[in-house]
Design a protein around this motif. Structure first.
Motif, PDB file in Angstrom:
ATOM      1  N   ALA A   1       0.837  -1.204   0.000  1.00 55.13           N
ATOM      2  CA  ALA A   1       0.000   0.000   0.000  1.00 55.13           C
ATOM      3  C   ALA A   1       0.867   1.248   0.000  1.00 55.13           C
ATOM      4  N   ALA A   2       1.995   1.197   0.714  1.00 63.11           N
ATOM      5  CA  ALA A   2       2.914   2.335   0.769  1.00 63.11           C
ATOM      6  C   ALA A   2       3.545   2.584  -0.599  1.00 63.11           C
ATOM      7  N   VAL A   3       3.965   1.522  -1.280  1.00 62.26           N
ATOM      8  CA  VAL A   3       4.570   1.666  -2.603  1.00 62.26           C
ATOM      9  C   VAL A   3       3.546   2.204  -3.599  1.00 62.26           C
ATOM     10  N   ARG A   4       2.332   1.682  -3.518  1.00 60.37           N
ATOM     11  CA  ARG A   4       1.282   2.167  -4.423  1.00 60.37           C
ATOM     12  C   ARG A   4       1.059   3.673  -4.236  1.00 60.37           C
ATOM     13  N   GLU A   5       1.021   4.125  -2.980  1.00 57.11           N
ATOM     14  CA  GLU A   5       0.797   5.542  -2.717  1.00 57.11           C
ATOM     15  C   GLU A   5       1.983   6.377  -3.175  1.00 57.11           C
TER      16      GLU A   5
ATOM     17  N   ARG B   1       1.787   6.748  -6.886  1.00 59.17           N
ATOM     18  CA  ARG B   1       0.714   7.680  -7.260  1.00 59.17           C
ATOM     19  C   ARG B   1       1.176   9.127  -7.110  1.00 59.17           C
ATOM     20  N   ARG B   2       1.893   9.405  -6.020  1.00 60.83           N
ATOM     21  CA  ARG B   2       2.335  10.775  -5.761  1.00 60.83           C
ATOM     22  C   ARG B   2       3.472  11.208  -6.675  1.00 60.83           C
ATOM     23  N   THR B   3       4.419  10.326  -6.888  1.00 63.88           N
ATOM     24  CA  THR B   3       5.629  10.721  -7.613  1.00 63.88           C
ATOM     25  C   THR B   3       5.516  10.578  -9.127  1.00 63.88           C
TER      26      THR B   3
ATOM     27  N   ILE C   1       9.931   6.699  -6.705  1.00 62.34           N
ATOM     28  CA  ILE C   1       9.091   5.907  -5.795  1.00 62.34           C
ATOM     29  C   ILE C   1       9.895   5.516  -4.564  1.00 62.34           C
ATOM     30  N   TYR C   2      11.082   4.973  -4.799  1.00 59.18           N
ATOM     31  CA  TYR C   2      11.926   4.543  -3.688  1.00 59.18           C
ATOM     32  C   TYR C   2      12.373   5.726  -2.838  1.00 59.18           C
TER      33      TYR C   2
ATOM     34  N   GLY D   1      12.130   6.702   1.302  1.00 68.93           N
ATOM     35  CA  GLY D   1      13.323   6.747   2.128  1.00 68.93           C
ATOM     36  C   GLY D   1      14.289   5.600   1.928  1.00 68.93           C
ATOM     37  N   VAL D   2      14.220   4.922   0.777  1.00 68.71           N
ATOM     38  CA  VAL D   2      15.176   3.842   0.505  1.00 68.71           C
ATOM     39  C   VAL D   2      16.031   4.230  -0.699  1.00 68.71           C
TER      40      VAL D   2
END
Length: 215
Positions: A67-71, A74-76, A144-145, A149-150
């Protein structure tokens, strides 16, 4: 379909159906992650890593991390993983083969298991057929990454680098998304949370690191 198939059903269909509850859980978390600030989204990786240290498994964290990656996507990038892409990410995470047609978003799908597995701190690697695809994958998905923060590194025949949105490559690559690779040592690129590279580069680097020089 064979007689046995009619009786017991298609194994692949049953397997995909078994993943649907996880897809539903990821979807149920979408609104929660949309409400996170940019800083909170970036810090969530620290929380995930701490939970792993405390004993939670990657499978426990899968719905939230996906869910975090999907969001973040979407934002970036303005891209949102479809349900079928979430399923593809789960298939890859489980060590199985996910066959997808050209244009179905394999590069985006890979961000899901890569991010999840990077949280263990041992590095997650994506193997591509050539250097160009390594740079494309890391460059296109780098935002995305970064928003999570990765770090992401790239190892190619010509050199090694880290995705850094603040860095602008003085050499044009014909694609603005490939302009943010800061040159680093190979060790630093491999030390990133996620590293893209080819089977040739990964293989020969492994051999070089394990050579024993005899007197």
């Amino acid at each position: 379909m064979s007689i046995l198939g009619k009786i017991f059903g298609d194994a692949k269909a049953r397997y995909v159906k078994s993943l649907q509850p996880a897809v539903d859980e990821i979807n149920s978390l979408e609104e929660k992650f949309q409400k996170l600030s940019g800083e909170s989204l970036k810090e969530i990786s620290v929380d995930f890593k701490e939970r792993i240290i405390k004993g939670e498994s990657l499978e426990d964290l899968l719905p939230e991390t996906f869910a975090a990656v999907r969001e973040s996507a979407r934002r970036t990038l303005g891209l949102r993983h479809f349900d079928v892409q979430l399923i593809g990410g789960m298939v890859l995470h489980q060590g199985k083969i996910a066959e997808m047609k050209t244009g179905e978003g394999k590069t985006l799908v890979a961000t899901l298991p890569l991010y999840l597995n990077s949280l263990e701190g041992s590095g997650a690697h994506l193997v591509t057929p050539n250097d160009y695809l390594s740079r494309i994958g890391a460059g296109w998905m780098g935002p995305i990454y970064h928003a999570l923060g990765v770090s992401v590194g790239v190892v190619t025949h010509e050199g090694s680098s880290i995705y850094d949105p603040e860095y602008i490559d003085p050499i044009s690559h014909g694609d603005d998304r490939l302009m943010h690779f800061r040159p680093v040592t190979r060790r630093e690129a491999y030390g990133a949370d996620i590293t893209y590279g080819t089977n040739n580069e990964f293989g020969f680097d492994y051999l070089r690191d394990n050579l024993e020089y005899l007197p």
